[in-house]
Write a protein that holds these residues in place. Structure first.
Motif, PDB file in Angstrom:
ATOM      1  N   TRP A 241       9.611  76.054  15.089  1.00  0.00           N
ATOM      2  CA  TRP A 241       9.846  77.230  14.253  1.00  0.00           C
ATOM      3  C   TRP A 241       8.715  77.462  13.262  1.00  0.00           C
ATOM      4  CZ3 TRP A 241      12.410  80.372  16.741  1.00  0.00           C
ATOM      5  CH2 TRP A 241      13.499  79.981  17.507  1.00  0.00           C
TER       6      TRP A 241
ATOM      7  N   ARG B  67      16.705  68.410   7.611  1.00  0.00           N
ATOM      8  CA  ARG B  67      15.923  67.179   7.643  1.00  0.00           C
ATOM      9  C   ARG B  67      15.673  66.627   6.240  1.00  0.00           C
ATOM     10  NH1 ARG B  67      13.166  65.535  11.673  1.00  0.00           N
ATOM     11  NH2 ARG B  67      11.393  64.934  10.389  1.00  0.00           N
TER      12      ARG B  67
ATOM     13  N   ARG C  83      11.715  71.701  14.119  1.00  0.00           N
ATOM     14  CA  ARG C  83      11.025  72.099  12.893  1.00  0.00           C
ATOM     15  C   ARG C  83       9.615  72.562  13.234  1.00  0.00           C
ATOM     16  NH1 ARG C  83       8.074  68.398   8.735  1.00  0.00           N
ATOM     17  NH2 ARG C  83       6.724  68.533  10.529  1.00  0.00           N
ATOM     18  N   ASP C  84       8.912  71.760  14.026  1.00  0.00           N
ATOM     19  CA  ASP C  84       7.539  72.111  14.397  1.00  0.00           C
ATOM     20  C   ASP C  84       7.488  73.412  15.204  1.00  0.00           C
ATOM     21  OD1 ASP C  84       6.713  69.831  13.102  1.00  0.00           O
ATOM     22  OD2 ASP C  84       6.396  68.677  14.944  1.00  0.00           O
TER      23      ASP C  84
ATOM     24  N   ALA D  87      13.016  77.868  10.523  1.00  0.00           N
ATOM     25  CA  ALA D  87      12.209  76.740  10.057  1.00  0.00           C
ATOM     26  C   ALA D  87      12.784  76.185   8.753  1.00  0.00           C
ATOM     27  CB  ALA D  87      10.754  77.177   9.853  1.00  0.00           C
TER      28      ALA D  87
ATOM     29  N   ALA E 145      11.464  73.597   3.180  1.00  0.00           N
ATOM     30  CA  ALA E 145      12.531  74.593   3.342  1.00  0.00           C
ATOM     31  C   ALA E 145      12.378  75.723   2.327  1.00  0.00           C
ATOM     32  CB  ALA E 145      13.899  73.925   3.202  1.00  0.00           C
TER      33      ALA E 145
ATOM     34  N   CYS F 295      16.049  74.249   9.540  1.00  0.00           N
ATOM     35  CA  CYS F 295      15.763  72.958  10.157  1.00  0.00           C
ATOM     36  C   CYS F 295      15.181  71.992   9.118  1.00  0.00           C
ATOM     37  CB  CYS F 295      14.800  73.138  11.327  1.00  0.00           C
ATOM     38  SG  CYS F 295      14.590  71.658  12.317  1.00  0.00           S
ATOM     39  N   ALA F 296      14.254  72.458   8.307  1.00  0.00           N
ATOM     40  CA  ALA F 296      13.661  71.603   7.270  1.00  0.00           C
ATOM     41  C   ALA F 296      14.727  71.137   6.284  1.00  0.00           C
ATOM     42  CB  ALA F 296      12.542  72.352   6.543  1.00  0.00           C
TER      43      ALA F 296
ATOM     44  N   GLU G  92      13.947  68.048   3.946  1.00  0.00           N
ATOM     45  CA  GLU G  92      12.585  68.421   3.556  1.00  0.00           C
ATOM     46  C   GLU G  92      12.679  69.684   2.695  1.00  0.00           C
ATOM     47  OE1 GLU G  92      10.788  68.767   7.426  1.00  0.00           O
ATOM     48  OE2 GLU G  92      10.298  66.637   7.482  1.00  0.00           O
TER      49      GLU G  92
END
Length: 95
Positions: free
Chosen positions: A24, A50, A21-22, A43, A56, A46-47, A52
């Motif tokens: 991207w 997670r 995440r970090d 990103a 996202a 991935c968010a 998030e």
């Protein structure tokens, strides 16, 4: 991340790891605007994985703003907009 095969390969490798995440998000911030859609989509993906959803959603908006015609961006944005937790859905295919 402008080549479709490279983007799909990266998309298939994205997991819910914080470092991805970090990564991207950092790439999204650093690349010129014309290249933002790919990393922002990754990103967002991935968010979302997670759980998030706010992050996202913001990443999707950025990706759409810079690459509205990208099929993977549209797919990830559709998934994020469902507000369904990642663990509830099977991973969608990029094709």
């Amino acid at each position: 991340m402008t080549h479709r095969d490279a983007l799909e390969t990266a998309w298939n490798a994205v997991c819910a790891c914080m470092w991805q995440r970090d990564l991207w998000l950092d790439v999204t911030r650093r690349v010129p605007d014309r290249y933002v859609a790919g990393p922002a989509t990754l990103a967002a993906w991935c968010a979302w994985r997670r759980d998030e959803h706010a992050l996202a959603t913001v990443a999707c908006k950025r990706a759409i703003q810079k690459g509205p015609g990208d099929r993977l961006t549209r797919l990830v944005t559709s998934v994020v907009r469902t507000h369904v937790p990642a663990h509830r859905l099977r991973r969608p295919a990029p094709h």
